[in-house]
Design an enzyme around this catalytic site. Structure first.
Site: not given
Ligand code: NDP
Length: 345
Positions: A168, A13
């Site tokens: 999650k 990701g």
């Molecule tokens: P983003 O949406 O910016 O990042 C999510 C990432 O996951 C992206 O790279 C996205 O790719 C990828 N992704 C989603 N679905 C798929 C899929 N089916 N296959 C491959 N890749 C996928 O969110 P954040 O950076 O905020 O989140 C990153 C992590 O942190 C996640 O696990 C989220 O649950 C966790 N988190 C975030 C918080 C927040 O407040 N931001 C709080 C707590 C946890 P693509 O660009 O192609 O969509």
């Protein structure tokens, strides 16, 4: 040249808001990084986004992007070749909850298992797994005002639990279950709260969309709802320190600087961009309850209405040595970033 102690790390990701800071942080520490995205075509975008954090570093040859999808088997085994550690951050995180919760639960849980299975097969024993405080706090505590800790687990059967919180919690559970069956894996789980701070590059995640909504000032009043929050730079640092400290294996770490109501967040936005019309007033709780009769998305916040869910980040401070940045300033920085983007010609 990378330093002799440098390792090769797969960050899933890598297009993500948090992951871009992790990738830049690992490169700055001298490691080689393989970033996964759903399409390799996003390589240039990732490179451009992290460039400002890597001035003076010779990093371009130490980074590459490859394609992986959480819902498909293709490429996972090959991606692990030559990798020393896996940072699994990818998971769907949309602002709107889908009608079918399996749109989130499927990729989150299956993606976690897929990543761990490929790691075991390739002998990659070190894993840093990105979960969330929603895997901890989606449960009622015996007493009002109790502080949540890493010992708490969300109850996915609770009424009003969102598809995201379920995805999650179930993904983190699946990861721990997997590790129980494969004790050769040394896994640390990072549970960030609401993540704020300036994004890198043009694409940003849901938490910045929430700040953008406050910036846009479309809602006349705010519900009395809030979350613990943490700066994105501290979240990235926590992942990297967990990797650097083997004693963190087998543990989960909640990350939060402090609890903020939406109205506190709105004030931080207004301070940063005083020319914007930002709503600062809170709606009375009875009004929100009334509106929830007609709007399912409002219904999802009812369990949190007026509730200050405090979470302890003491373990991250002690074991990872983190000192959290002020989240109010991080929200202001995000608002200034949004303002700069909007004022571009
Ligand atoms: P983003 O949406 O910016 O990042 C999510 C990432 O996951 C992206 O790279 C996205 O790719 C990828 N992704 C989603 N679905 C798929 C899929 N089916 N296959 C491959 N890749 C996928 O969110 P954040 O950076 O905020 O989140 C990153 C992590 O942190 C996640 O696990 C989220 O649950 C966790 N988190 C975030 C918080 C927040 O407040 N931001 C709080 C707590 C946890 P693509 O660009 O192609 O969509």
């Amino acid at each position: 040249m990378a330093e002799p102690s440098s390792q090769t790390i797969l960050v899933t990701g890598a297009t993500g808001y948090i992951a871009k800071y992790i990738v830049a942080g690992l490169l700055a520490r001298g490691h080689n990084v393989v970033g996964s995205a759903r399409s390799e075509a996003r390589d240039g975008e990732i490179r451009e986004a992290i460039t400002p954090l890597l001035e003076g570093e010779d990093w371009q040859g130490r980074y590459r992007t490859l394609a992986l999808d959480l819902s498909k088997d293709d490429g996972w085994e090959a991606a692990m070749a030559g990798v020393d550690a896996l940072f699994h951050t990818a998971s769907p995180f949309p602002l709107e909850q889908p009608k079918d919760e399996n749109e989130l639960i499927g990729p989150a849980v299956e993606g976690a298992r897929r990543a761990l299975r490929a790691a075991v097969k390739a002998g990659v024993a070190r894993v840093i797994f990105t979960s969330s405080t929603v895997s901890i706090t989606t449960k009622e505590m015996p007493q009002e005002g109790s502080v949540y800790t890493e010992a708490d687990w969300s109850d996915v059967t609770r009424q009003g639990v969102t598809a995201y919180a379920k995805s999650k919690t179930l993904a983190e559970r699946a990861a721990w279950d997997f590790v129980k069956d494969h004790p050769e894996i040394q896994m640390t789980v990072i549970n960030p709260s609401f993540v704020v701070g300036p994004p890198l590059g043009q694409s940003y995640g849901t938490s910045i969309e929430v700040i953008e909504r406050l910036y846009n000032g479309k809602d006349p009043m705010l519900p009395r709802v809030g979350f613990p929050a943490v700066d994105v730079r501290d979240v990235a640092e926590a992942h990297i320190r967990a990797f650097e400290r083997p004693e963190s294996a087998g543990e989960r770490f909640a990350l939060a600087e402090r609890f903020m109501w939406f109205s506190d967040m709105a004030r931080a936005v207004k301070e940063a961009v005083p020319h914007r019309k930002v709503a600062l007033r809170e709606a009375p709780n009875f009004l929100i309850r009334f509106l929830s009769l007609f709007d399912a998305s409002i219904r999802t916040i009812l369990p949190d209405l007026g509730r200050e869910r405090m979470i302890s980040a003491d373990k991250a401070k002690t074991v990872l040595g983190l000192e959290f940045r002020n989240v109010s300033e991080a929200i202001s920085a995000a608002a200034r970033w949004i303002d700069t983007q909007k004022s571009r010609p």
